[in-house]
Design a protein around this motif. Sequence first.
Motif, short mmCIF file in Angstrom:
data_model
loop_
_atom_site.label_atom_id
_atom_site.label_comp_id
_atom_site.label_asym_id
_atom_site.label_seq_id
_atom_site.Cartn_x
_atom_site.Cartn_y
_atom_site.Cartn_z
N PRO A 141 7.07 2.25 -58.27
CA PRO A 141 7.07 1.88 -56.85
C PRO A 141 5.65 1.88 -56.28
N ASP A 159 10.11 -0.11 -53.84
CA ASP A 159 10.44 0.10 -55.25
C ASP A 159 11.00 -1.14 -55.92
N SER A 160 10.89 -2.29 -55.25
CA SER A 160 11.36 -3.55 -55.81
C SER A 160 10.31 -4.64 -55.55
N GLU A 163 10.64 -6.92 -52.57
CA GLU A 163 10.41 -6.41 -51.21
C GLU A 163 8.93 -6.36 -50.85
#
Length: 314
Positions: A141, A159-160, A163
């Motif tokens: 992340p 953490d993606s 995003e």
Amino acid sequence: MRLGIIGGGANSEHEVSLASADSIASTAAANHDIIHLTIGRAGHWTTDRGDALAVDAAVRILRTCDVVFPALHGVNGEDGMAAALLTAIGVPYIGSDIGAGAIGMDKWVTKLIASELGIATAPGTLVRAGERPTATLPELPVVVKPVAAGSSHGVSFVDSAAEVDAAVIAAFEHDDRVLIEEAVMGREVDIAVLERSDGSLTVSPTLEIDLGGDDVFGTERKYGGTARFVVPANVSPATRAELESCARRLFRALGCRGIARFDFFVTDTRLVLNEVNTMPGFTAESQVPRMFGAMGMPYADLIDALIETAMARR
């Protein structure tokens, strides 16, 4: 002393600065003659009664002060702007000068200086306005944050990879440069340095921020009354000595004056610098007064120590 206090500021930390200025004024009034001015969100000046002031009138008032405490956090104040004004009109002031304020506010430049000192920072990449994050992002992340903003405004824990773009756009609302840093998993431990009137440095006890399971010490946790501060932090003597050494070296290398707070992550293997605050929050309940209070220096005495240092610089 006739102590001038400036609060507010044309930035997202306006309310925090008002709280610092009000707390300083109410405490220092017992020993000093207080002149309290406020900078509005749009940059206009007012007296403590709310009367509007033209800038030249504000300057005339400030020039009657023996010393000024610019309790301004964030851009258009802490970043060297207040120091530039007070330097130009020849009034002694509390805190760092133009250069240190500008460098300390710039998280990217601070990282570069810390690296030269051998102090670890989180791996990261810089994104400028008009650019998109590149394929060479730090390992997820990540934490996305404006380069020059405080109080965790515009900061996101991501953490993606899907995003990241949205987090960068949110950070661009606060600055035209954004840092994407690898998230550091560790305890957040702060330490502060006070410059004395003879130029010597006093280092505070450490303070740990209990995040209660949160990944980021965000704005709501900072000012919502739910953050838990532990003073002194439960760190080993070796870690305490390393924190103190890093803080002293950063204070000198950045050219800080008066007071500064240094925020670190303490991991299982090393210390990682998070950020520098050359004009940290300064209510009686803020981190820096708590730290020095734990070593037997009351809030009023801390304010007076800063006044003495500023006057010695004159």
